[in-house]
Each structure stands twice: as structure tokens, then as C-alpha cells.
Design a protein around this motif. Structure first.
Motif, short mmCIF file in Angstrom:
data_model
loop_
_atom_site.label_atom_id
_atom_site.label_comp_id
_atom_site.label_asym_id
_atom_site.label_seq_id
_atom_site.Cartn_x
_atom_site.Cartn_y
_atom_site.Cartn_z
N ALA A 152 0.82 -1.21 0.00
CA ALA A 152 0.00 0.00 0.00
C ALA A 152 0.86 1.26 0.00
O ALA A 152 0.48 2.28 -0.59
CB ALA A 152 -0.93 -0.01 1.21
N SER A 153 2.03 1.19 0.64
CA SER A 153 2.90 2.35 0.69
C SER A 153 3.56 2.65 -0.65
O SER A 153 4.13 3.73 -0.83
CB SER A 153 3.98 2.15 1.77
OG SER A 153 4.96 1.21 1.36
N ALA A 159 -6.94 0.96 -2.68
CA ALA A 159 -7.93 1.88 -2.11
C ALA A 159 -8.25 1.59 -0.65
O ALA A 159 -8.69 2.49 0.08
CB ALA A 159 -9.22 1.83 -2.92
N GLY A 160 -8.07 0.36 -0.21
CA GLY A 160 -8.42 0.01 1.16
C GLY A 160 -7.61 -1.17 1.65
O GLY A 160 -7.36 -2.11 0.89
N GLU A 243 -7.63 4.15 2.38
CA GLU A 243 -8.28 3.84 3.65
C GLU A 243 -7.57 2.68 4.35
O GLU A 243 -7.21 1.69 3.71
CB GLU A 243 -9.75 3.47 3.41
CG GLU A 243 -10.56 4.58 2.75
CD GLU A 243 -10.67 5.81 3.62
OE1 GLU A 243 -10.80 5.65 4.85
OE2 GLU A 243 -10.64 6.93 3.09
N LEU A 244 -7.39 2.79 5.66
CA LEU A 244 -6.66 1.78 6.41
C LEU A 244 -7.38 1.45 7.71
O LEU A 244 -7.72 2.35 8.48
CB LEU A 244 -5.24 2.27 6.72
CG LEU A 244 -4.36 1.37 7.60
CD1 LEU A 244 -4.16 0.00 6.96
CD2 LEU A 244 -3.01 2.04 7.88
N ARG A 323 -16.93 -1.98 2.66
CA ARG A 323 -18.04 -1.46 1.85
C ARG A 323 -17.81 0.01 1.52
O ARG A 323 -17.95 0.44 0.37
CB ARG A 323 -19.35 -1.64 2.60
CG ARG A 323 -20.58 -1.15 1.82
CD ARG A 323 -21.85 -1.32 2.63
NE ARG A 323 -21.79 -0.55 3.87
CZ ARG A 323 -21.83 -1.08 5.09
NH1 ARG A 323 -21.90 -2.38 5.26
NH2 ARG A 323 -21.79 -0.30 6.15
N ASP A 324 -17.40 0.79 2.51
CA ASP A 324 -17.20 2.23 2.28
C ASP A 324 -15.98 2.50 1.40
O ASP A 324 -15.96 3.48 0.64
CB ASP A 324 -17.04 2.95 3.62
CG ASP A 324 -18.33 2.94 4.45
OD1 ASP A 324 -19.40 2.67 3.87
OD2 ASP A 324 -18.24 3.20 5.66
N ALA A 325 -14.96 1.67 1.52
CA ALA A 325 -13.72 1.89 0.76
C ALA A 325 -13.83 1.44 -0.68
O ALA A 325 -13.25 2.05 -1.59
CB ALA A 325 -12.55 1.18 1.44
N LEU A 326 -14.59 0.34 -0.92
CA LEU A 326 -14.56 -0.31 -2.25
C LEU A 326 -15.91 -0.31 -2.96
O LEU A 326 -15.96 -0.63 -4.16
CB LEU A 326 -14.05 -1.74 -2.10
CG LEU A 326 -12.64 -1.88 -1.51
CD1 LEU A 326 -12.28 -3.34 -1.33
CD2 LEU A 326 -11.61 -1.17 -2.39
#
Length: 328
Positions: A152-153, A159-160, A243-244, A323-326
Motif C-alpha cells: 500500500a505504501s 484503495a483500502g 483507507e486503512l 463497503r465504504d472503501a470499495l
């Protein structure tokens, strides 16, 4: 005797952070397609049948290796609306000192595991029907969380990330060849180059101690010994803008995931980045999934009741986070 002590520590290393599937949303009518992924041995894509484009969630197991986590969570995530991908990247091979590897064609030592294979996986998934690689997430545990945070970095298209029992550092690698070369190899590599890492203290002694090995101390003592290497070994989580979510227990006996989760939060806070951290003071390593069954996990730590309560609290939040991230 030597074989027995090696096996004891191998089993402790393999205590999975992604381990239960009792919370799978079941539907008698939901048909899940299971498809091999060309170029990635033993990787599988799980998705609901139909033409709808599904966001990707890649499942990264911990030190247990293999595809057990993918087989457990692939159908669960598929039923939640994702193109869930099981990506086996390691299959422990300790020669005559341990059980045979599940997959002999995967790396048998946790040394220089290629993080950049995620980019190749994304490219291959983009050729498969019903997969939307513009919505790309990672679902990981323990050493898999280390893998996920490194990826992710470096890749802004992730995205999540859900990271159970995470690490803020890249750690020393291990394998049978390391018995006489302790402290010399990294767990992970990127673009063909080993990543700077934090050495352990007493890993080979731990192998000899078997199930009496204090794996948390092996990590913590190594960190205390090599403060000069911490900056280079740190995973640059402040470079990740997606998002993490972190889930960790302060009684984790495999490594100090509570401390490391707080370090990640602090690093991202300093960069003005939001992190969702679910931290459970009395829980250990066995936190993935939503099962509220109180089961013993002496190697992973935490009380059975505290671990069960933490899983029950975290899982609905994980589902909502993805759900919110993807947007499945």
C-alpha cells in the motif's frame, strides 16, 4: 528431539491471524465461481456468478502460508460482493525438520518475498471478466499485514487495507538456510531488491526451544538491539493515502501488534492521514473473522473470551469499512 523442537516453533509461527470462517453470510441460492489465475500458482478468484463488475479484495495469509486463509475467506468476501482473491505467496519448507510443504513450487523460506507481485496480479485480474481492478483492496493478517502495508505504501491504486495484527516494520526473514546465517536476510523484496529490515534477537534459539519460544520477545529484543536500523526498516505508511483499518490485541504473544498498530497510527496522524484502529487490551493474535466462539489460542495470546469478544466487535466494522472503501 531436534525435529520436535523445530516443529514446535514452526507451529507457533504458523498460528494464523486469519483463521475462522464461521461468520460466512450463507445463501442457498448464491453460486460462487472459483477460477484459477494464470501466472500465479494456486491463486484463486472467488466471485458471485453473473456479469456484474466486482471490486477486488486480495487475501494475504500470515506465517502459516499456503491458501488456507483464502479458502476460508474467499467465499465469505465473495458473498459480500467482492472479487475475492486468494494469493498464496509462501509455503513453509523446513526440510526434514518440519512437515512437507503444501506447495513445493512456492517459496519455502520467508525470505525476499516479492511485494511487487501485487502489480502483476492486478494486471492479470484486469483481463478476467467480472473484475473491477479500479477498486482494489487488501485483507491481511500478521506477516500478510506486513506485506499489505508495504504494498500500500508503494501503489497508490490500492484503495483500502484491512490489516489484522499488523507490523510497522519490515522484519528479518527466516528459513532453514538461516540457521547459520541469522540476521542477514529480509522478509520482503521490492523490484528485485531486498528491503531494509529489523533483525531478531535469538530466532535460532527460539527454533531450538520449540513451543517454549517467546516469539514476542524475539521481535521486541531485536528491536531494542537495533535502534539504529528502525528508520530504514519502517514501512512508510504515511505514503499510503487510501483507507486503512488496523485490528490488534495488546496481549498478542507472537509479536507486539498493539504497539506496532499505535506506531502506524502515530506516523499517519503526523502526516494528516486518517486510520481506523480497533485495539483490544485483553485480546491476542486470533482476531480475524466474526466468530464469537471462545476458543483457546495459547500461542497467540489473549483470553478466549477477550478474543471472541474482540472478533464479534471488529467484524461488522470490517465489513462496513470494506463497503465504504470499495463500494461493492
Amino acid at each position: 528431539m531436534l525435529r520436535a523442537t523445530f516443529v514446535g516453533t514452526i507451529l507457533a509461527l504458523a498460528s494464523p491471524a486469519i483463521a475462522c470462517a464461521e461468520e460466512a453470510p450463507q445463501s442457498a441460492t448464491a453460486a460462487i465461481e472459483e477460477t484459477a489465475i494464470a501466472g500465479f500458482p494456486h491463486a484463486k478468484l472467488y466471485r458471485l456468478a453473473g456479469s456484474q463488475q466486482r471490486p477486488v479484495v486480495v487475501i494475504l495469509a500470515g506465517a502459516e502460508g499456503g491458501d488456507g486463509a483464502g479458502k476460508r475467506f474467499g467465499p465469505i468476501l465473495a458473498r459480500l460482493g467482492y472479487a475475492a482473491v486468494s494469493l498464496p505467496y509462501y509455503s513453509p519448507n523446513w526440510g526434514s525438520f518440519g512437515p512437507p510443504p503444501e506447495y513445493a513450487d512456492l517459496p519455502g523460506s520467508f525470505i525476499d518475498i516479492r511485494v511487487d507481485q501485487i502489480a502483476g496480479l492486478k494486471a492479470q485480474l484486469a483481463t478476467m471478466p467480472g473484475v473491477d481492478t479500479s477498486r482494489f483492496g487488501l485483507f491481511a493478517g500478521s506477516k500478510g499485514s506486513e506485506f499489505a502495508l508495504i504494498a500500500a505504501s508503494r501503489y497508490p491504486w490500492i484503495a483500502g487495507v484491512v490489516a489484522y495484527a499488523p507490523s510497522d516494520l519490515v522484519w528479518e526473514g527466516w528459513g532453514l538456510e538461516m540457521v547459520e546465517a541469522e540476521g542477514t536476510r529480509s522478509s520482503f523484496a521490492f523490484d528485485g531488491k531486498p528491503l531494509p529490515f529489523m533483525p531478531y534477537r535469538g530466532f535460532v534459539e527460539g527454533l531450538m526451544a520449540g513451543d517454549k519460544a517467546d516469539l514476542r520477545a524475539i521481535h521486541e529484543n531485536g528491536r531494542a538491539d537495533h535502534g539504529d536500523r528502525e528508520t530504514a526498516a519502517r514501512i512508510p505508511v504515511d505514503a499510503y493515502r487510501g483507507e486503512l483499518m488496523l485490528i490488534a490485541g495488546d496481549k498478542d504473544r507472537l509479536w507486539n501488534s498493539g504497539r506496532m498498530a499505535r506506531n502506524i497510527v502515530a506516523t499517519r496522524d503526523a502526516a494528516g492521514l486518517k486510520t481506523t484502529a480497533l485495539l483490544y487490551p485483553d485480546a491476542g493474535h486470533d482476531l480475524a473473522g466474526g466468530s464469537t466462539e471462545a476458543r483457546d489460542d495459547p500461542r497467540g495470546g489473549g483470553s478466549p473470551d477477550a478474543n471472541a469478544k474482540a472478533r464479534g466487535d471488529a467484524w461488522p466494522q470490517v465489513v462496513g469499512f470494506l463497503r465504504d472503501a470499495l463500494h461493492p
